[in-house]
Design a protein around this motif. Structure first.
Motif, PDB file in Angstrom:
ATOM      1  N   GLY A  20     -23.716   8.402  -4.563  1.00  0.00           N
ATOM      2  CA  GLY A  20     -22.868   7.387  -5.179  1.00  0.00           C
ATOM      3  C   GLY A  20     -23.606   6.685  -6.288  1.00  0.00           C
ATOM      4  O   GLY A  20     -24.849   6.689  -6.328  1.00  0.00           O
ATOM      5  N   GLN A  30     -18.522   8.555  -6.751  1.00  0.00           N
ATOM      6  CA  GLN A  30     -19.200   9.059  -5.555  1.00  0.00           C
ATOM      7  C   GLN A  30     -18.651  10.425  -5.183  1.00  0.00           C
ATOM      8  O   GLN A  30     -17.563  10.820  -5.627  1.00  0.00           O
ATOM      9  N   ALA A 312     -22.217   6.007  -1.646  1.00  0.00           N
ATOM     10  CA  ALA A 312     -21.874   4.749  -2.301  1.00  0.00           C
ATOM     11  C   ALA A 312     -22.486   3.562  -1.573  1.00  0.00           C
ATOM     12  O   ALA A 312     -22.971   2.613  -2.197  1.00  0.00           O
TER      13      ALA A 312
END
Length: 356
Positions: A20, A30, A312
């Motif tokens: 991400g 991501q 992420a």
């Protein structure tokens, strides 16, 4: 002030390979590759298969995340990676990749705690988390109630943890008993749609007046469900799976939400954050919303794609650490497969060898 860097986050603690890109608390892009289907035939994650899958997926996943963000590697200003907890071989793959990216790009490297990443994921949707907040982490291997202040600077306070099985383990093990596929959490959630949550009387662990108010225990609940199933089969009747699934799901959701809301009211905190893979469960989400609304508590739950393991969330922690001016990890940072959650940054160094 200098512009915050774009942080590349890499996650490989279990069976998802995630990458991400985050800057200033904003998710830019991501990508996730899962080896779940390869593990399903064995009824659980096989560490060697997971590690090999990470090796094959790592570079393509990073490229896909960059493409979705409209960026190139030259735009990356810092790299963050999960260094623990998790499967040793799987973690090694992610850390090796992160070191390579950081070294080749000449940018800082941050080693982060996997569970802190789950907490940070909630900040990618709806803005920064309030200071303080209560966080309920529910995943395949972890169930904890935490008091979180500044995630990048302050220690995480454990109000209570599971004493044995985590909620996700209880779902997986009971699903196997019921003949449902792996992973058990989603399978039970689907089966429960056609079931009666009051059909089976199952215990609510550690919810009595003399019990630890914020601790969890799901081993006994799993055993109670198994005994119910065994009783039906011993009598020559197959249990009704939807009823068993709905009853188990209700017992877990009731226990989790009851303790989480109590932690908020006892500590005078008005925001509850629920994160982790099990936070995707529909009944847990619905009952938490209901009880938080009744208690006047604001509920924060990440969107479904940010509940399960992903890059992420790791990038989000790296972004917080970079903006807080945290010291980067050394390039010889090692993994810690059983790391306790104390701080978001997790940068253990290899132990020095004793002289022969």
């Amino acid at each position: 002030m200098p512009e915050s860097p774009v942080v590349l986050g890499i996650e490989s603690s279990c069976d998802e390979t995630g990458a991400g890109l985050v800057r200033d608390g904003v998710l830019l892009g991501q990508a996730v590759a899962s080896s779940m289907d390869e593990h399903a035939r064995y009824g659980g994650v096989v560490p060697e298969i997971a590690a090999r899958a990470h090796v094959h997926a790592m570079a393509p996943v990073v490229r896909e995340a960059l493409d979705r963000a409209g960026l190139t590697l030259r735009d990356v200003g810092a790299v963050a990676v999960t260094t623990g907890p998790g499967l040793s071989g799987a973690l090694q793959v992610g850390v090796a990749a992160a070191k390579s990216y950081a070294f080749s790009l000449g940018v800082p490297l941050y080693g982060v705690h996997h569970l802190a990443g789950h907490v940070a994921a909630a900040g990618l949707a709806g803005g920064p988390l309030p200071n303080p907040c209560v966080v309920l982490i529910v995943s395949g291997g972890h169930t904890s109630l935490l008091l979180v202040r500044d995630l990048a600077r302050d220690p995480v306070v454990h109000l209570g943890d599971t004493l044995d099985d985590a909620a996700g383990e209880c779902f997986d093990k009971t699903a196997r008993i019921l003949g449902l596929p792996y992973p058990g959490g989603p399978a039970i959630d689907r089966a429960a749609r056609d079931g009666d949550p009051a059909a089976v009387r199952l215990p609510r662990p550690l919810t009595g007046p003399g019990d630890a108010p914020y601790a969890f225990s799901f081993s006994g609940l799993k055993t109670a469900a198994a005994r119910w199933v065994e009783g039906h089969r011993a009598a020559g009747a197959e249990p009704r799976v939807p009823d068993a699934a709905a009853s188990l799901q209700e017992a877990i959701a009731d226990t989790l939400t009851r303790k989480a809301v109590r932690a908020c009211t006892d500590h005078g905190i008005r925001t509850l954050v629920v994160v982790g893979g099990v936070a995707a469960n529909s009944r847990i989400r619905a009952l938490t919303e209901q009880r938080c609304a009744a208690a006047g508590i604001t509920l924060r739950v990440p969107p479904l794609p940010l509940c399960t393991d992903n890059g992420a969330m790791v990038a989000a922690i790296g972004d917080l650490l970079a903006r807080a001016g945290a010291e980067p990890a050394p390039l010889d940072v090692s993994i810690d497969p059983s790391a306790p959650l104390e701080y978001a940054a997790l940068t253990p160094r290899p132990r020095a060898r004793s002289a022969a």
